[in-house]
Write a protein that holds these residues in place. Structure first.
Motif, mmCIF file in Angstrom:
data_model
loop_
_atom_site.group_PDB
_atom_site.id
_atom_site.type_symbol
_atom_site.label_atom_id
_atom_site.label_comp_id
_atom_site.label_asym_id
_atom_site.label_seq_id
_atom_site.Cartn_x
_atom_site.Cartn_y
_atom_site.Cartn_z
ATOM 1 N N THR A 340 -4.210 -6.680 2.268
ATOM 2 C CA THR A 340 -3.862 -5.269 2.174
ATOM 3 C C THR A 340 -2.362 -5.081 2.355
ATOM 4 N N HIS A 342 0.178 -1.969 3.640
ATOM 5 C CA HIS A 342 0.175 -0.685 4.332
ATOM 6 C C HIS A 342 1.524 -0.008 4.128
ATOM 7 N N THR A 373 -5.982 -0.877 -8.411
ATOM 8 C CA THR A 373 -5.946 -1.094 -6.967
ATOM 9 C C THR A 373 -6.867 -0.078 -6.317
ATOM 10 N N SER A 374 -6.997 -0.137 -5.023
ATOM 11 C CA SER A 374 -7.720 0.891 -4.265
ATOM 12 C C SER A 374 -6.888 1.238 -3.047
ATOM 13 N N LEU A 375 -7.081 2.448 -2.537
ATOM 14 C CA LEU A 375 -6.324 2.885 -1.383
ATOM 15 C C LEU A 375 -7.208 3.663 -0.434
ATOM 16 N N GLY A 399 -4.449 9.366 -7.334
ATOM 17 C CA GLY A 399 -4.616 8.907 -5.961
ATOM 18 C C GLY A 399 -5.287 9.948 -5.098
ATOM 19 N N THR A 434 -11.723 6.343 0.720
ATOM 20 C CA THR A 434 -11.225 5.265 -0.139
ATOM 21 C C THR A 434 -11.542 5.579 -1.594
ATOM 22 N N LEU A 478 3.469 2.071 -6.262
ATOM 23 C CA LEU A 478 2.603 2.571 -5.205
ATOM 24 C C LEU A 478 3.449 3.446 -4.289
ATOM 25 N N ALA A 480 3.275 6.535 -0.786
ATOM 26 C CA ALA A 480 2.590 7.338 0.228
ATOM 27 C C ALA A 480 3.629 8.242 0.855
ATOM 28 N N VAL A 493 -0.962 4.209 4.743
ATOM 29 C CA VAL A 493 -2.009 4.160 3.720
ATOM 30 C C VAL A 493 -2.203 2.700 3.350
ATOM 31 N N PHE A 495 -3.398 -0.139 0.892
ATOM 32 C CA PHE A 495 -3.694 -0.493 -0.494
ATOM 33 C C PHE A 495 -4.297 -1.888 -0.529
#
Length: 510
Positions: A340, A342, A373-375, A399, A434, A478, A480, A493, A495
């Protein structure tokens, strides 16, 4: 075995290359992106990997804490002299800087100012056989009011100070048809001093070469590479290199708009009259045109490859493929090494992601690609948002956003100024924090977004035509952030790894 151009099909602007032994090292412009000055390595001129970023932060560091689009690191050069590598780069708003290293993978020295001034661009050093050293550079009209001329000045061999008086050695205004003469690279061969320099502008120009018996001139020149009947517009500004087997090659860029300045590799031959010709040319031609495919340099046997894109985030430091939009702080991101990334949530969102320093990005590839991706966003103040963005002169993102009504998954695009329009929006089920997000780019740079909470992907109906940035292509990134004025907390956050699927060059050609 053949290779296919471009060998680097993404935004690697203004390439310069040096060979040391069997290794080739490339540097390119990075503009406002930081860390800047990516260093790429190859063993065959066909396959490349990013091995370092030589400039952790752009000087003056306080000035580049904010995105300065179109400023920063313009066309650099890389040279090797007396066991040391030197990168010389211009910042058109501050001057010409030098970094040095024993190993191109680093560490590199802090940048030192060699020549202060406004509008100085495209420097290249040269060490002559008598031990004296020189610097040739161009001019940016946007800063200095000067352009279309090349200036030579003597410097000390350590590239720390000027020891001579600058003088114009080639004036493009005196050459029929020439304009925007810049990007000089200086060499010596067969008793001649050679200056390779593009002219005609980024999107429509050509490559010229000049020679003189004395380094100060007078220089005579000719055009040696043009677009001709090909679809490779503006082929120019790059590097002449000679392989250990005595072959001559030229790497140059082609401006592809939203995909930036991609890098081509061209064969280079020397005519009986002593002048070079670049690319494909008839036996009696003085100028060539770009090749699309060509036999590889002798000894090239590995598959043609470009730098890695995806990242599983299993290391504890950022890979050199990533960069920010401005000089970074070390606490902007955390990599635990567990798969991950962050990103810290800071209250610096003014409503326009183009003004956000903390977009962590890569170049949008020049062939179709899919980024996934996922967050996960923990409890947050309303207005906090994070996601996957395609960023240029305009941008769009997908997002999560915290609202007074709960956590939403959203897709928005910029509309000019500090405004965005919503393309799609959906409230997440209670307890769900998520979302998986995806951006697919087609061959024309049109972006289709989608998200997935559970089950199938939910595509966004509206597409987004990506836009180039200022002197660069678009980025995929990406981010945040939280609204300006909120308390400065320690929220992050998370990812998951970023997956990047690319269509190969052969499939695109079909």
């Amino acid at each position: 075995m053949d290779f296919t151009n471009p060998v680097l099909n993404a935004d690697w602007p203004d390439p310069d290359v040096v060979r040391v032994g069997d290794d080739y090292y490339m540097v390119v412009s990075s503009f406002n992106r930081a860390p800047g000055l990516p260093v790429l390595h190859s063993r065959d001129l066909v396959g490349w990997e990013v091995v370092a970023r030589a400039l952790p932060a752009l000087p003056p560091e306080a000035h580049y804490r904010l995105p300065r689009h179109g400023s920063g690191v313009w066309a650099p050069s890389i040279r090797h002299h007396d066991g040391t590598f030197h990168i010389t780069y211009p910042d058109p708003d501050h001057g010409i800087f030098v970094l040095s290293a024993a190993d191109p993978r680093g560490p590199w020295s802090p940048p030192r100012l060699l020549l202060a001034g406004i509008g100085l661009i495209d420097p290249c050093p040269f060490w002559d056989d008598d031990g004296r050293a020189y610097l040739v550079h161009g001019w940016a009209h946007s800063r200095s009011g000067l352009a279309n001329r090349l200036t030579l000045v003597e410097v000390d061999p350590g590239l720390t100070e000027l020891v001579g008086t600058p003088r114009t050695v080639i004036d493009g205004d005196e050459l029929p048809g020439h304009h925007t003469l810049e990007g000089p690279k200086i060499h010596r061969r067969d008793g001649w001093y050679w200056i390779f320099a593009p002219s005609g502008g980024v999107t429509t120009g050509w490559q010229s070469v000049f020679r003189a018996r004395d380094i100060t001139g007078p220089y005579e020149g000719r055009v040696v590479l043009t677009q001709g009947g090909t679809d490779v517009n503006g082929p120019h500004q790059g590097a002449w290199v000679e392989t250990p087997d005595g072959e001559h090659w030229f790497l140059h860029f082609q401006d592809r708009g939203v995909f930036g300045r991609v890098v081509h590799l061209q064969p280079m031959t020397w005519r009986p009259d002593g002048w070079p010709v670049i690319g494909a040319a008839a036996p009696d031609a003085t100028s060539g045109e770009p090749v699309r495919t060509h036999p590889r340099p002798t000894g090239s046997v590995l598959p043609q490859r470009e730098p890695e894109r995806g990242d599983d985030f299993t290391t504890t430091t950022l890979a050199p493929r990533w960069y920010w939009q401005a000089n970074p702080d070390p606490d902007w991101c955390l990599l635990p090494g567990d798969g991950t990334l962050h990103l810290r949530v800071l209250p610096d969102d003014v409503g326009d992601l183009r003004l956000l320093p903390r977009v962590l990005g890569q170049q949008l590839p020049g062939r179709p690609s899919t980024w996934t991706t996922s967050l996960t966003l923990g409890p947050a103040e309303p207005g906090t948002r994070a996601g996957l963005v395609v960023l240029g002169g305009e941008y769009a993102w997908v997002g999560l956003e915290e609202t007074p009504a709960g956590l939403h998954v959203v897709c928005r695009r910029s509309t000019g100024g500090r405004r965005e329009v919503t393309l799609a929006q959906e409230v997440l089920p209670p307890g769900t924090r998520t979302v998986a997000v995806r951006a697919h780019c087609d061959a024309e740079g049109v972006i289709a977004f989608a998200w997935r909470v559970h089950g199938a992907w939910r595509p966004v109906d509206s597409v987004f035509p990506a836009r180039a940035g200022h002197w660069i292509g678009a980025d995929v990134g990406l981010f945040a952030t939280a609204p300006l004025g909120l308390p400065d907390g320690k929220d992050h956050v998370a990812f998951a790894g970023v997956s990047v699927e690319l269509v190969n060059s052969e499939e695109v050609a079909k």
